[in-house]
Design an enzyme around this catalytic site. Structure first.
Site, PDB file in Angstrom:
ATOM      1  N   ASP A  81      94.084  59.320  90.337  1.00 24.08           N
ATOM      2  CA  ASP A  81      94.790  59.615  88.841  1.00 24.08           C
ATOM      3  C   ASP A  81      94.089  60.299  87.660  1.00 24.08           C
ATOM      4  O   ASP A  81      92.993  60.111  87.479  1.00 24.08           O
ATOM      5  CB  ASP A  81      95.123  58.029  88.346  1.00 24.08           C
ATOM      6  CG  ASP A  81      96.133  58.197  87.140  1.00 24.08           C
ATOM      7  OD1 ASP A  81      96.827  58.808  86.907  1.00 24.08           O
ATOM      8  OD2 ASP A  81      96.153  57.119  86.280  1.00 24.08           O
ATOM      9  N   HIS A  82      94.727  61.117  87.087  1.00 19.41           N
ATOM     10  CA  HIS A  82      94.074  61.996  86.200  1.00 19.41           C
ATOM     11  C   HIS A  82      92.828  62.809  86.639  1.00 19.41           C
ATOM     12  O   HIS A  82      91.672  62.524  85.867  1.00 19.41           O
ATOM     13  CB  HIS A  82      93.882  61.271  84.876  1.00 19.41           C
ATOM     14  CG  HIS A  82      95.133  61.016  84.025  1.00 19.41           C
ATOM     15  ND1 HIS A  82      95.601  61.911  83.336  1.00 19.41           N
ATOM     16  CD2 HIS A  82      95.746  59.776  84.025  1.00 19.41           C
ATOM     17  CE1 HIS A  82      96.859  61.419  82.959  1.00 19.41           C
ATOM     18  NE2 HIS A  82      96.853  60.164  83.398  1.00 19.41           N
ATOM     19  N   GLY A 185      98.335  53.567  76.786  1.00 18.14           N
ATOM     20  CA  GLY A 185      97.623  52.443  76.160  1.00 18.14           C
ATOM     21  C   GLY A 185      99.063  51.606  75.618  1.00 18.14           C
ATOM     22  O   GLY A 185     100.080  51.495  76.001  1.00 18.14           O
ATOM     23  N   HIS A 212     104.024  59.132  82.736  1.00 18.79           N
ATOM     24  CA  HIS A 212     102.731  58.072  82.477  1.00 18.79           C
ATOM     25  C   HIS A 212     103.093  57.301  81.025  1.00 18.79           C
ATOM     26  O   HIS A 212     103.904  57.657  80.673  1.00 18.79           O
ATOM     27  CB  HIS A 212     101.716  59.289  82.241  1.00 18.79           C
ATOM     28  CG  HIS A 212     101.080  59.664  83.545  1.00 18.79           C
ATOM     29  ND1 HIS A 212      99.727  59.537  83.814  1.00 18.79           N
ATOM     30  CD2 HIS A 212     101.851  60.561  84.590  1.00 18.79           C
ATOM     31  CE1 HIS A 212      99.531  60.101  85.125  1.00 18.79           C
ATOM     32  NE2 HIS A 212     100.812  60.738  85.437  1.00 18.79           N
ATOM     33  N   GLY A 213     101.892  56.531  80.886  1.00  8.75           N
ATOM     34  CA  GLY A 213     102.138  55.683  79.639  1.00  8.75           C
ATOM     35  C   GLY A 213     103.451  54.925  79.747  1.00  8.75           C
ATOM     36  O   GLY A 213     104.161  54.736  78.640  1.00  8.75           O
ATOM     37  N   SER A 215     103.906  51.618  80.859  1.00 14.52           N
ATOM     38  CA  SER A 215     103.893  50.073  80.354  1.00 14.52           C
ATOM     39  C   SER A 215     103.980  49.797  78.966  1.00 14.52           C
ATOM     40  O   SER A 215     103.242  50.770  78.351  1.00 14.52           O
ATOM     41  CB  SER A 215     102.476  49.411  81.145  1.00 14.52           C
ATOM     42  OG  SER A 215     101.249  49.782  80.376  1.00 14.52           O
ATOM     43  N   ASN A 234     103.495  55.406  86.261  1.00 16.21           N
ATOM     44  CA  ASN A 234     102.395  54.853  86.270  1.00 16.21           C
ATOM     45  C   ASN A 234     102.199  53.640  85.164  1.00 16.21           C
ATOM     46  O   ASN A 234     102.618  53.929  84.058  1.00 16.21           O
ATOM     47  CB  ASN A 234     101.434  56.068  85.474  1.00 16.21           C
ATOM     48  CG  ASN A 234     100.871  57.075  86.934  1.00 16.21           C
ATOM     49  OD1 ASN A 234     101.697  57.146  87.678  1.00 16.21           O
ATOM     50  ND2 ASN A 234      99.577  57.557  86.562  1.00 16.21           N
ATOM     51  N   THR A 237      98.190  49.396  81.446  1.00 17.90           N
ATOM     52  CA  THR A 237      97.667  48.665  80.456  1.00 17.90           C
ATOM     53  C   THR A 237      98.223  47.214  80.152  1.00 17.90           C
ATOM     54  O   THR A 237      97.791  46.059  80.099  1.00 17.90           O
ATOM     55  CB  THR A 237      98.103  49.346  78.995  1.00 17.90           C
ATOM     56  OG1 THR A 237      97.389  50.872  78.906  1.00 17.90           O
ATOM     57  CG2 THR A 237      97.404  48.623  77.805  1.00 17.90           C
TER      58      THR A 237
HETATM   59 ZN   LIG Z   1      98.290  58.843  82.784  1.00 17.86          ZN
END
Ligand SMILES: [Zn+2]
Length: 288
Positions: A81-82, A185, A212-213, A215, A234, A237
């Site tokens: 990831d990343h 986050g 992404h981001g 949660s 994805n 957090t």
């Molecule tokens: Zn990400």
């Protein structure tokens, strides 16, 4: 069993559902998500983020992720990831990762395109899938604020559908991470998501789209994003927070705890949380 990202995302795209990609920087979270995938018979993407190198070195946790993936009854993809540089990405492939993300989202468009293409050429010779990112999901993975982003609004970085089309054609990537209003986050304010943008990008590209981001969003937001064309979510957090919250509650009952009691309590809570999200991503709302 170990699988390739391309293969499981192809099935998800055909079936209009999404697969959870969970970051697993410790043994408890790793065992929690694998158990949840086995219980719900869901495919699973195990993420190792380059930014977690300090708390879980790739050379230590990578081989363990691989062993558990091989031994599991669930279909499991090992995904970097990343990934930020070719050296780190190559290390993951050497360990046995079946998929890598190259994150060139902070680079100028042409540079992101050129570097993503290079990673594709290298990875595809080894049957490894590649995810790239166009547009930018605000805030770095792992929390905090990027000083370069302080004055920017999320809209400044939304993915452009036409550019997405050109980018996918030119690079040959297998999955595309897009930006439509999510952030990494914890959300301080409720995010405003541009679902229509997902649909427009879906019309312009033929490969699975990644959020992404993810949660911290409501169940309804997830279902809308998946219906619009997201096939990989994805998630980290709020899964990790579920473990922390369970431990906090346990301390209210008992002032003194052994660490193995703490880790078991967190693992079980994260397993339950992952199970709920896996069912949600599969659109199995009745089971949620
Ligand atoms: Zn990400």
């Amino acid at each position: 069993m170990l699988v390739n990202l391309k293969q499981i995302l192809k099935e998800a795209k055909a079936g209009n559902y999404a697969i959870g990609a969970f970051n697993t920087p410790n043994l408890e979270i790793l065992q929690a998500v694998i158990a949840a995938a086995e219980e719900t018979q869901s495919p699973l993407i195990l993420n190792h983020a380059q930014i977690h190198e300090k708390i879980a070195p790739l050379d230590l946790i990578g081989p363990l992720m691989l062993k558990l993936a091989h031994e599991s009854s669930a279909e499991i993809c090992l995904h970097l990831d990343h990934g930020e540089d070719q050296e780190y990405i190559s290390r993951a492939i050497k360990i046995g990762f079946t998929s890598v993300m190259f994150d060139g989202s902070k680079l100028p468009y042409q540079e992101n395109l050129d570097q993503s293409k290079k990673i594709v050429e290298m990875a595809h010779t080894q049957n490894v899938s590649v995810e790239a990112e166009l547009g930018r999901v605000l805030r770095p993975e792992g929390g905090g604020v990027d000083p370069a982003e302080e004055d920017l609004k999320a809209e400044d970085y939304y993915t452009d559908p036409q550019k997405a089309h050109d980018f996918c054609q030119a690079t040959g990537i297998d999955a595309l991470a897009i930006s439509f209003g999510t952030a990494h986050g914890v959300y301080d304010i409720e995010p405003k998501l541009d679902f229509n943008r997902i649909s427009l990008i879906r019309q312009e590209t033929d490969i699975p789209l990644v959020m992404h981001g993810g949660s911290g969003l409501s169940d309804d937001d997830f279902l809308k994003a998946i219906a619009a064309g997201i096939n990989k979510v994805n998630y980290f957090t709020y899964l990790s927070l579920a473990g922390g919250d369970a431990v906090k509650a346990m301390f209210k009952q008992k002032a003194t705890l052994r660490f193995d009691e703490i880790s078991e309590c967190a693992q079980l809570a994260m397993q339950k949380h992952a199970r709920e999200k896996m069912l949600l991503f599969k659109n199995n709302v009745a089971g949620h």
